[in-house]
Design a protein around this motif. Structure first.
Motif, PDB file in Angstrom:
ATOM      1  N   ALA A  79       4.205  30.198 -22.998  1.00  0.00           N
ATOM      2  CA  ALA A  79       3.956  30.073 -24.432  1.00  0.00           C
ATOM      3  C   ALA A  79       2.471  29.841 -24.687  1.00  0.00           C
ATOM      4  N   LEU A  80       1.851  28.969 -23.892  1.00  0.00           N
ATOM      5  CA  LEU A  80       0.421  28.695 -24.043  1.00  0.00           C
ATOM      6  C   LEU A  80      -0.425  29.900 -23.627  1.00  0.00           C
ATOM      7  N   PHE A  81      -0.024  30.578 -22.555  1.00  0.00           N
ATOM      8  CA  PHE A  81      -0.802  31.716 -22.067  1.00  0.00           C
ATOM      9  C   PHE A  81      -0.797  32.871 -23.062  1.00  0.00           C
ATOM     10  N   PHE A  82       0.366  33.207 -23.588  1.00  0.00           N
ATOM     11  CA  PHE A  82       0.438  34.296 -24.555  1.00  0.00           C
ATOM     12  C   PHE A  82      -0.300  33.932 -25.841  1.00  0.00           C
ATOM     13  N   ALA A  83      -0.245  32.657 -26.222  1.00  0.00           N
ATOM     14  CA  ALA A  83      -0.990  32.217 -27.404  1.00  0.00           C
ATOM     15  C   ALA A  83      -2.493  32.350 -27.165  1.00  0.00           C
ATOM     16  N   ALA A  84      -2.943  31.995 -25.958  1.00  0.00           N
ATOM     17  CA  ALA A  84      -4.369  32.093 -25.642  1.00  0.00           C
ATOM     18  C   ALA A  84      -4.861  33.528 -25.761  1.00  0.00           C
TER      19      ALA A  84
END
Length: 287
Positions: A79-84
């Motif tokens: 979730a954090l990686f795709f948001a980044a």
């Protein structure tokens, strides 16, 4: 399965993860949590089909701690990686995310009782310098949305490093349970998507990217990595992991998602070189 074949399984996971960033960028303009939900649903569904076919469905019955560890690591990281990648320049965000191999070394000291030492501290310093060079000198740093994106990338690195280090204490959990962790992660991501995002209908190109994500970097890679870390040579896999940001960054550049300017090239050398120093120091914990 022999130790050598198990190690090769881990290498396969690293190869698949090199394609994670470029495939996730190809899902644009889908929102990050929607990509997370669909990718995990595809990967978990394919994994569950294999588990049931092999008659190993009982392996999904794991204690709450194993579920919290597996779902928290998989869902939180992606979730954090795709948001980044959605909120910041993709090449710079991708490099910040790939501080996770270096952070594994850092966390091994307090969590596993393994000392850092001078060589590892030098590696940590190189990786931090690369992080500062990317964030402080990247062209997109001052643009709207860049700061949250960079923060999400660093958060992703922290989550994956913690998940990897603590997985050493989960060796009794069978690899087949990863299918359940993926499906639970898909459910959490879907709920969060419905609460915080607006659904965007995927087109043919987005569906193709999602299918490739679910079959590879957000699917098979987790099973291969689990086999490699539990039954292969984690020391060799720990060293080889530092080749992933090189391949991932080059694939992004080749796909037209960024340029390999001198700052990005220097940061790449610092992050990968620092990770190599840390991983090859005697007594380093990997995994």
């Amino acid at each position: 399965m022999t130790a050598q074949r198990s190690t090769l399984s881990g290498v396969g996971a690293l190869v698949l993860w090199a394609f994670l960033a470029v495939l996730s960028r190809l899902t644009a303009p889908l929102p990050p949590l929607q990509v997370t939900a669909l990718g995990f649903a595809i990967g978990g569904g394919l994994g569950l089909a294999v588990v049931v076919w092999r008659g190993r469905a009982a392996a999904l019955a794991q204690p709450p701690l194993a579920w919290a560890h597996g779902v928290g690591g998989l869902f939180g990281y992606h979730a954090l990686f795709f948001a980044a990648l959605a909120w910041a320049p993709p090449v710079e965000a991708n490099l910040l995310n790939y501080l996770w191999p270096l952070l594994i070394v850092v966390f091994a000291a307090p969590l596993l009782g393994m000392p850092l030492g001078g060589r590892r501290l030098l590696g940590v310093g190189c990786g931090f310098a690369g992080c500062v060079l990317v964030a402080g000198g990247g062209e997109g740093f001052g643009t709207a949305g860049a700061l949250p994106g960079f923060a999400a990338a660093i958060g992703a690195a922290l989550v994956w490093a913690l998940y990897s280090v603590t997985s050493r204490r989960m060796a009794a959990v069978p690899t087949e349970a990863v299918a359940g962790f993926c499906l639970a992660s898909a459910l959490l991501a879907a709920i969060a998507h419905l609460v915080f995002e607006t659904t965007v209908a995927p087109g043919p190109s987005q569906w193709l990217a999602l299918l490739l994500l679910g079959a590879g970097p957000v699917g098979a890679a987790f099973f291969l990595w689990d086999i490699g870390m539990k039954r292969g040579d984690p020391r060799l896999l720990g060293v080889l992991a530092y080749a992933v940001p090189v391949g991932s960054t080059l694939l992004l550049v080749l796909a037209g998602e960024g340029t390999l300017g001198w700052r990005v090239a220097a940061a790449l050398v610092l992050v990968v070189g620092g990770g190599w120093l840390a991983a090859t120091a005697s007594g380093t914990a990997r995994g």
